[in-house]
Design an enzyme around this catalytic site. Structure first.
Site, PDB file in Angstrom:
ATOM      1  CD  GLN A   1      -3.027  -1.113   2.184  1.00  0.00           C
ATOM      2  OE1 GLN A   1      -3.502  -0.037   2.508  1.00  0.00           O
ATOM      3  NE2 GLN A   1      -3.467  -2.262   2.683  1.00  0.00           N
TER       4      GLN A   1
ATOM      5  CE  LYS B   1       2.830   1.974   6.997  1.00  0.00           C
ATOM      6  NZ  LYS B   1       2.549   0.644   7.564  1.00  0.00           N
TER       7      LYS B   1
ATOM      8  CG  MET C   1      12.638   6.781   8.027  1.00  0.00           C
ATOM      9  SD  MET C   1      11.681   5.500   7.197  1.00  0.00           S
ATOM     10  CE  MET C   1      12.863   4.948   5.973  1.00  0.00           C
TER      11      MET C   1
ATOM     12  CG  ASP D   1      -0.644  -8.079   7.449  1.00  0.00           C
ATOM     13  OD1 ASP D   1      -0.633  -9.106   6.762  1.00  0.00           O
ATOM     14  OD2 ASP D   1      -0.142  -7.005   7.082  1.00  0.00           O
TER      15      ASP D   1
ATOM     16  CG  ASP E   1       5.503  -2.843   8.157  1.00  0.00           C
ATOM     17  OD1 ASP E   1       5.595  -1.612   8.008  1.00  0.00           O
ATOM     18  OD2 ASP E   1       6.252  -3.655   7.595  1.00  0.00           O
TER      19      ASP E   1
END
Length: 487
Positions: free
Chosen positions: A164, A180, A286, A353, A373
């Protein structure tokens, strides 16, 4: 007489025409306002002053509890992920400075071995150790979150890979963050007809996961902050990504939109749009570049089949964990209980997930797991997914410190939903609307009871078996004098 009748008829016709035009214009304005509804300035979140104050006091008390302040030995030099060069002679100091090349939009910075000269993102990188991403009381956390939420964005490019849309944004001090965008309203539940691998990634799930991970005492998710981003000024005008730049357009109601390129939901039908230019999103700091700190990717032993018809091996074999326990790296050290920690996090936020996880290669198998994630978490509050807890049910193994903190969070004066609400209220996007709808917070308390009930059944099972392996991995030797929370 006929002239008067014709004149009166013409007057009536003109009046009817004006009335018709007026009604059409009125209907058009009403329709436009309804169509434009998503971009109206949202009402500020309802304030419950006494409850909010009580929640903040609970959060402060929680983080001050001995279970969150267990004494730990000094970190050995080899247990830091990154280190600055050692001190050198005064005559050589100039060569130890990092001086930036001149680039548009970036600061002209001079860094040396002193941490005071380092920007927040670099201090975060230098604070990563073998067992955690950041310490419990981290003075760098506030300036780091401030950077994510407010610093000028000088570059935005699409992150390669993944299913995505997500962007890598850069700041003037050379820090970077993963963006995001908002895909789903706060109070909107995931469609029950969607498979877990087709679900949206939610910006508020990334933010909430960071706060939950911290409340559980893990500190294994990189810091995340919410932010309102100007689609034109902070993405379109600063991107050097030609593929991304080609996907910008203006919607029929004047909102600035883009969709990027990815495996799922990257099309005009699933475009990300501002209101009209303001776009909510999550910004996660990050981790160090792979050239400095390589990471190893591990396939989860309890990975789902990602098939609409097949079941995974663990779903059909009740004794599956016995095999896992004999397989490196789960056969020794803390890897299994670290994995169970991640399972509990995923169950609480209903994240199905978790197919892989990562570790820092430098530390080998003896280190913590990165909880990355988390965008597909917090999709449904009305339904729990018991299969996520299967590793705990099958292995019946958990850190004692984790179990004690979970019991603490089940008590009224440390209630998980209350401290989570308080923690999320500190995020900048809380001013727009609460990051998690109340039903999601209620679900956290419900699921916590399920986790504690599963551990209780494991204890009873261990007693019946007599000589079976202890349910608890002992890591609380320094807390012998602390009372066990009643649960």
């Amino acid at each position: 007489m006929m002239w008067r009748i014709r004149r009166r008829s013409r007057t009536i016709c003109l009046s009817l025409a004006f009335i018709t035009i007026f009604i059409h214009l009125l209907l058009a304005l009403v329709s436009f306002s309804i169509y434009h509804q998503p971009c109206h300035t949202p009402l500020p979140p309802r304030t419950h002053i006494l409850r909010d104050l009580s929640d903040l006091l609970k959060l402060e008390a929680l983080f001050g509890h001995p279970l969150y302040n267990m004494p730990s030995p000094p970190v050995p030099e080899e247990d830091w992920l990154l280190r600055v060069k050692p001190k050198v002679k005064a005559s050589e100091r100039s060569s130890q400075r990092w001086v930036s090349a001149s680039q548009d939009g970036y600061e002209d910075v001079h860094w040396n071995s002193s941490s005071s000269s380092h920007p927040p993102w670099l201090r975060f990188h230098l604070g990563i150790s073998r067992w955690q991403l950041y310490p419990h009381h981290d003075p760098n956390m506030e300036p780091l979150m401030q950077q994510l939420a407010t610093h000028r964005i000088v570059s935005a490019v699409q992150k390669s890979g993944g299913t995505q849309l997500k962007l890598v944004m850069s700041f003037p001090n050379y820090g970077q963050a993963m963006f995001k965008p908002m895909k789903q309203e706060r109070d909107e539940e995931t469609n029950y007809n969607l498979y877990y691998f087709s679900d949206f990634e939610r910006h508020n799930a990334e933010i909430a996961a960071f706060h939950l991970d911290r409340i559980l005492g893990y500190r294994r998710i990189p810091p995340v902050a919410g932010r309102l981003v100007d689609v034109v000024k902070e993405i379109k005008d600063v991107t050097t990504d030609r593929k991304l730049a080609r996907t910008f357009f203006t919607s029929p109601v004047g909102n600035e939109c883009f969709y990027g390129q990815c495996s799922y939901y990257c099309s005009t039908e699933h475009a990300v749009c501002g209101c009209p230019r303001d776009l909510e999103g999550s910004l996660a700091v990050m981790l160090p570049d792979l050239s400095l700190a390589r990471r190893k990717t591990w396939r989860s032993p309890w990975r789902r089949s990602y098939s609409r018809s097949k079941l995974a091996k663990w779903e059909t074999e009740p004794e599956y964990c016995s095999t896992v326990k004999k397989t490196p790296p789960y056969d020794k050290g803390t890897r299994l209980v670290d994995f169970i920690d991640m399972v509990i996090l995923d169950f609480l936020m209903s994240n199905m997930d978790r197919h892989h996880y990562e570790t820092f290669e430098k530390f080998g198998n003896n280190t913590f797991l990165l909880h990355l994630d988390n965008g597909r978490a917090f999709g449904r509050h009305s339904k729990d997914e018991p299969s996520i807890l299967t590793p705990l049910k099958q292995c019946c193994r958990i850190r004692r410190s984790t179990w004690l903190r979970l019991r603490l969070l089940s008590l009224p004066h440390y209630r998980l939903s209350d401290v989570m609400r308080a923690s999320l209220s500190r995020d900048p996007l809380h001013k727009v609307a609460p990051l998690l709808a109340e039903p999601h917070l209620t679900a956290l308390d419900r699921r916590l009871k399920t986790v504690l009930g599963t551990v209780s059944r494991c204890q009873k099972q261990q007693k019946r078996n007599g000589n079976g392996e202890d349910v608890f991995y002992e890591d609380t030797a320094s807390l012998k004098d602390v009372a066990t929370p009643a649960g």
